[in-house]
Scaffold this motif. Structure first.
Motif, PDB file in Angstrom:
ATOM      1  N   ILE A  53       0.855  -1.187   0.000  1.00  0.00           N
ATOM      2  CA  ILE A  53       0.000   0.000   0.000  1.00  0.00           C
ATOM      3  C   ILE A  53       0.885   1.230   0.000  1.00  0.00           C
ATOM      4  N   GLN A  54       0.714   2.051  -0.984  1.00  0.00           N
ATOM      5  CA  GLN A  54       1.497   3.278  -1.049  1.00  0.00           C
ATOM      6  C   GLN A  54       0.556   4.445  -0.841  1.00  0.00           C
ATOM      7  N   TYR A  55       0.912   5.252   0.087  1.00  0.00           N
ATOM      8  CA  TYR A  55      -0.008   6.292   0.518  1.00  0.00           C
ATOM      9  C   TYR A  55       0.772   7.532   0.876  1.00  0.00           C
ATOM     10  N   GLN A  56       0.249   8.655   0.451  1.00  0.00           N
ATOM     11  CA  GLN A  56       0.854   9.915   0.840  1.00  0.00           C
ATOM     12  C   GLN A  56      -0.237  10.786   1.415  1.00  0.00           C
ATOM     13  N   GLY A  57      -0.125  11.080   2.642  1.00  0.00           N
ATOM     14  CA  GLY A  57      -1.149  11.889   3.286  1.00  0.00           C
ATOM     15  C   GLY A  57      -1.121  11.676   4.774  1.00  0.00           C
ATOM     16  N   GLU A  58      -2.080  12.254   5.445  1.00  0.00           N
ATOM     17  CA  GLU A  58      -2.154  12.126   6.888  1.00  0.00           C
ATOM     18  C   GLU A  58      -2.580  10.708   7.259  1.00  0.00           C
ATOM     19  N   ALA A  59      -1.966  10.199   8.309  1.00  0.00           N
ATOM     20  CA  ALA A  59      -2.305   8.848   8.755  1.00  0.00           C
ATOM     21  C   ALA A  59      -3.779   8.727   9.098  1.00  0.00           C
ATOM     22  N   LYS A  60      -4.337   9.771   9.654  1.00  0.00           N
ATOM     23  CA  LYS A  60      -5.736   9.704  10.071  1.00  0.00           C
ATOM     24  C   LYS A  60      -6.674   9.594   8.868  1.00  0.00           C
ATOM     25  N   ASP A  61      -6.208  10.016   7.721  1.00  0.00           N
ATOM     26  CA  ASP A  61      -7.054   9.955   6.529  1.00  0.00           C
ATOM     27  C   ASP A  61      -6.868   8.653   5.757  1.00  0.00           C
ATOM     28  N   PHE A  62      -5.957   7.835   6.229  1.00  0.00           N
ATOM     29  CA  PHE A  62      -5.689   6.620   5.480  1.00  0.00           C
ATOM     30  C   PHE A  62      -6.812   5.604   5.660  1.00  0.00           C
ATOM     31  N   ALA A  63      -7.245   5.077   4.587  1.00  0.00           N
ATOM     32  CA  ALA A  63      -8.197   3.975   4.617  1.00  0.00           C
ATOM     33  C   ALA A  63      -8.048   3.214   3.312  1.00  0.00           C
ATOM     34  N   TRP A  64      -8.436   1.991   3.341  1.00  0.00           N
ATOM     35  CA  TRP A  64      -8.172   1.113   2.196  1.00  0.00           C
ATOM     36  C   TRP A  64      -9.279   0.078   2.149  1.00  0.00           C
ATOM     37  N   LEU A  65      -9.820  -0.125   0.994  1.00  0.00           N
ATOM     38  CA  LEU A  65     -11.011  -0.962   0.848  1.00  0.00           C
ATOM     39  C   LEU A  65     -10.807  -1.938  -0.303  1.00  0.00           C
ATOM     40  N   LEU A  66     -11.077  -3.188  -0.042  1.00  0.00           N
ATOM     41  CA  LEU A  66     -10.802  -4.214  -1.037  1.00  0.00           C
ATOM     42  C   LEU A  66     -11.985  -5.165  -1.164  1.00  0.00           C
ATOM     43  N   PRO A  67     -12.580  -5.266  -2.351  1.00  0.00           N
ATOM     44  CA  PRO A  67     -13.671  -6.225  -2.533  1.00  0.00           C
ATOM     45  C   PRO A  67     -13.130  -7.638  -2.682  1.00  0.00           C
ATOM     46  N   LEU A  68     -13.785  -8.576  -2.048  1.00  0.00           N
ATOM     47  CA  LEU A  68     -13.309  -9.959  -2.062  1.00  0.00           C
ATOM     48  C   LEU A  68     -14.474 -10.921  -2.250  1.00  0.00           C
ATOM     49  N   PRO A  69     -14.209 -12.058  -2.877  1.00  0.00           N
ATOM     50  CA  PRO A  69     -15.278 -13.021  -3.129  1.00  0.00           C
ATOM     51  C   PRO A  69     -15.585 -13.899  -1.935  1.00  0.00           C
ATOM     52  N   ALA A  70     -14.748 -13.869  -0.945  1.00  0.00           N
ATOM     53  CA  ALA A  70     -14.952 -14.718   0.222  1.00  0.00           C
ATOM     54  C   ALA A  70     -14.335 -14.031   1.420  1.00  0.00           C
TER      55      ALA A  70
END
Lengths: 172, 555
Positions: B53-70
């Motif tokens: 995960i590569q992210y540039q920004g404030e830690a508090k704004d970090f979020a990550w969402l991943l669709p999965l089949p199971a």
């Protein structure tokens, strides 16, 4: 092939007493391809229309179930399955997996036939597809074949009404 | 794989520290593209995805969402996996200089070799969180995560919002393709007190037949021409199942300039494919080079050794002598040793050695340990808890590294695929399959620059496929991308799950014949090379490549 005959081959293979050159050819086993419904397994009639099932990662597939009625429950089998366009023979999907035979002869594990997104330039929705599965019985230790057989079926996948637009986009 | 970006630096090499990016390209280093970086493998009917995960920004704004089949299993991964894979598979452009007509050396000598690298930039995405029904809430390393049902959209979005998971604007529309019965989303955020520099790769394992990147969702927060870099491990070479495949026209590469325009050439090539969607195979071959890289007998030592240390300084020395990769230790040791943010800004890649005997200066790893030691020496031993520290390091560094090393024992082949995509092109999720009939692909590209010492003969750049181009000066070589109208693709093709590639567009004849381009002052004229060059070119390629590899191993 009777269950008794198959058992004999399995035992002979496990014991390792037969010279490979003298070994009889692996017994042919019957393979049926169908679906599981309220009444259990039913074979799919040729050229049936099957509704594509949405997968949770944005694709579409159909679920086919293999049944091998002559094998003892718990037998380990390998499945090599190919799905091709019936008209052109173009390969659409290929899968290889192993499974055990369950109580009613159906495999405990059945990998869905992944169809969409379709391969570049090969539409699958509304096109007749032919599935061919080769089943090989795995013996303990994987040393020799305990039997092999093939099953096939053809069907026409249709986009589900709920996802028709997106399905049309990635299945054609 | 997933959505959740917060910024991207496209095409601009960037020096990062703990995030695992690399120093700007210099001669002698491999080209690397950042962006979304994923390693896919398949194990027992499950897809195993290591995701950086590569992210540039404030830690508090970090979020990550991943669709999965199971419902997935989530564990920590290691940055070292990506770093070492880059080393093993990153594209390298090696230009060998040689002398031509009228030169006293007799010609054919192997001159200096330049390898250009580029690291495309990274993109990341920000993601949201749980849905109406949260299946699971837990934590792993610096992350808190939730697995939420995605049967219905609005309950999921509401749950994410009400539980403090950042949902980027536009997510609600983008998730439509993934909302269906039985679907799940994995939502990830940083724990309180963590910084964005603490981002550690994650490993997601879920039942699925094929690796797929949910790029449609990524479009929510993607920059133009976002790089997507994927390694797919398996029994044979991996292919893009539903994207075209391209080979770039290497004439356009800035060979003398460390191939710094590589990303731009690839992007232009990708844009020539249908719907601007294609991948380039940067490497395909055996996983053998990765065996015993991440884990080998004796690496990491024993827990007892570390738990028995009496001071932070002694602990750091033990880490260094037991083969730890220091970049992976930065988040933990920064907290333990009170190392301030920015302390690692001085870390630089060593300079390449013009004499070819390894780089000049301290290795990056050595520089990191020097900083650790400086802070460990002044850190009081009061309250030092080597047992707790060892547990943390084993959980977050050692175990993930050992697990990642298994990928290369379980899979015979690895394929490195790269593309760039802009948000408007992210309308179909790329899926990957395998083709056992395809040949391996080397990551080393070669060319020879022939300088003539007699008369006013122009310099000639001879590519590996024997195309040759004339230039008044080497400076012109890297400028062609902007000035020449030639295609950026050598070939556009479709790779199937069997057989050889189906050619869609083959520009070789066009490029080889040349059109005596006079656009803007005679940049180059293409033609196939004379046969006499072949031996020199081949020898130069082999020797230059060996020399480069030798230097890199020492690095």
């Amino acid at each position: 092939m009777t269950r008794a005959a198959l058992t004999f081959v399995v035992l002979a293979g496990c014991g390792g007493t037969m010279d490979d050159d003298d070994a009889p050819p692996p017994p042919a086993i019957a393979v049926e391809i169908g679906r599981i419904g309220r009444d259990g397994f039913s074979a799919i009639p040729e050229h049936s229309e099957l509704v594509l099932e949405p997968g949770a990662q944005g694709g579409f597939h159909v679920t086919l179930v293999h049944r091998i009625p002559d094998l003892p429950v718990g037998s380990e089998v390998s499945v090599e399955r190919e799905t091709r366009r019936e008209d052109t023979g173009a390969l659409v999907a290929r899968a290889r997996f192993t499974s055990r035979v369950g109580e009613d002869g159906t495999l405990e594990k059945n990998v869905p036939v992944f169809l969409c997104p379709a391969p570049v330039g090969i539409p699958v929705a509304d096109e007749a597809l032919a599935v061919r599965s080769r089943i090989t019985v795995e013996l303990e230790g994987g040393a020799a074949e305990g039997g092999a057989g093939e099953g096939s079926v053809s069907f026409v996948p249709r986009c589900p009404a709920d996802f028709s637009a997106f399905c049309d986009q990635i299945c054609r | 794989m997933a959505v959740g970006v917060a910024g991207t630096v496209a095409g601009v090499p960037k020096l990062c520290e703990a995030c695992g990016c690399f120093a700007p390209p210099t001669v002698g280093e491999p080209i690397v593209q950042a962006g979304e970086r994923i390693v896919f493998a398949h194990r027992d009917g499950k897809v195993v995805a290591h995701i950086q995960i590569q992210y540039q920004g404030e830690a508090k704004d970090f979020a990550w969402l991943l669709p999965l089949p199971a419902e997935p299993e989530l564990t920590l991964g290691t940055e070292e996996l990506f770093a070492k894979l880059d080393d093993a598979t990153g594209p390298q452009f090696v230009m060998t200089r040689t002398q031509g007509d009228g030169c006293n050396t007799g010609g054919g000598g192997i001159g200096c070799s330049d390898s250009a690298l580029f690291r495309a930039s990274g993109d990341s995405a920000n993601f949201g969180k749980k849905a109406g029904v949260a299946v699971k809430e837990s934590s792993a390393g610096p992350y808190e995560y939730a697995v939420v049902r995605a049967d219905e959209k609005q309950p999921m979005i509401d749950w994410l919002n009400s539980n403090g998971y950042f949902v980027p604007a536009g997510t609600a529309e983008a998730v439509d393709a993934y909302i269906r019965p039985g679907a799940f989303f994995l939502a990830l955020r940083l724990k309180a007190g963590q910084s964005a520099g603490d981002l550690q790769p994650v490993v997601v394992e879920y039942a699925s037949e094929r690796p797929m990147i949910p790029i449609i969702l990524t479009a929510v927060a993607a920059n133009p021409d976002m790089g997507v870099l994927v390694w797919v491990l398996g029994d044979s070479r991996a292919i893009p199942h539903n994207y075209q495949h391209v080979h770039i026209n290497e004439q356009l590469i800035d060979w003398p300039g460390a191939a710094k325009n590589y990303a731009a050439v690839v992007t232009k090539a990708i844009d020539e494919a249908e719907s601007h969607r294609a991948f380039i195979t940067e490497f395909a071959g055996s996983t053998d080079p990765m065996l015993n890289v991440l884990y080998y007998s004796g690496r990491f030592g024993s827990r007892d050794l570390f738990e028995g240390t009496r001071s932070p300084y002694e602990y750091v020395l033990a880490l260094e002598s037991n083969g730890f990769w220091p970049q992976a230790l930065v988040p933990i040791l920064s907290r333990e040793l009170d190392i301030p943010a920015g302390a690692f800004d001085s870390v630089n890649a060593p300079e390449p050695n013009p004499f070819g005997f390894g780089p000049i200066g301290e290795t990056i790893e050595s520089q990191y340990f020097t900083i650790f030691e400086q802070y460990a020496q002044v850190k009081s031993s009061d309250g030092f808890d080597p047992v707790a520290l060892t547990t943390e390091i084993w959980d977050e560094v050692v175990t993930p590294t050992i697990e990642a090393s298994k990928l290369f024992r379980e899979n015979r082949k690895m394929t490195r695929l790269f593309t760039t995509l802009s948000p408007e092109e992210m309308t179909e999720d790329p899926v990957f399959a395998f083709n056992p009939d395809l040949e391996d692909v080397s990551n080393i590209h070669n060319a020879t620059l022939i300088t003539h010492c007699e008369g006013d003969l122009p310099e000639e750049l001879v590519l590996q496929d024997q195309r040759a181009y004339r230039f008044e000066t080497p400076d012109q070589i890297g400028t062609q991308l902007q000035l020449v109208q030639d295609p950026a693709t050598l070939r556009i093709e479709v790779l199937r799950q069997e057989g050889q590639p189906e050619i869609v567009t083959d520009n070789f004849a066009l490029l080889a014949e040349g059109d005596d381009v006079e656009d803007g002052g005679c940049i180059g004229s293409g033609r196939t090379s004379r046969g006499g060059y072949s031996l020199v070119v081949v020898l130069g390629i082999a020797m230059a490549a060996r020399g480069l590899l030798r230097r890199r191993r020492r690095a």
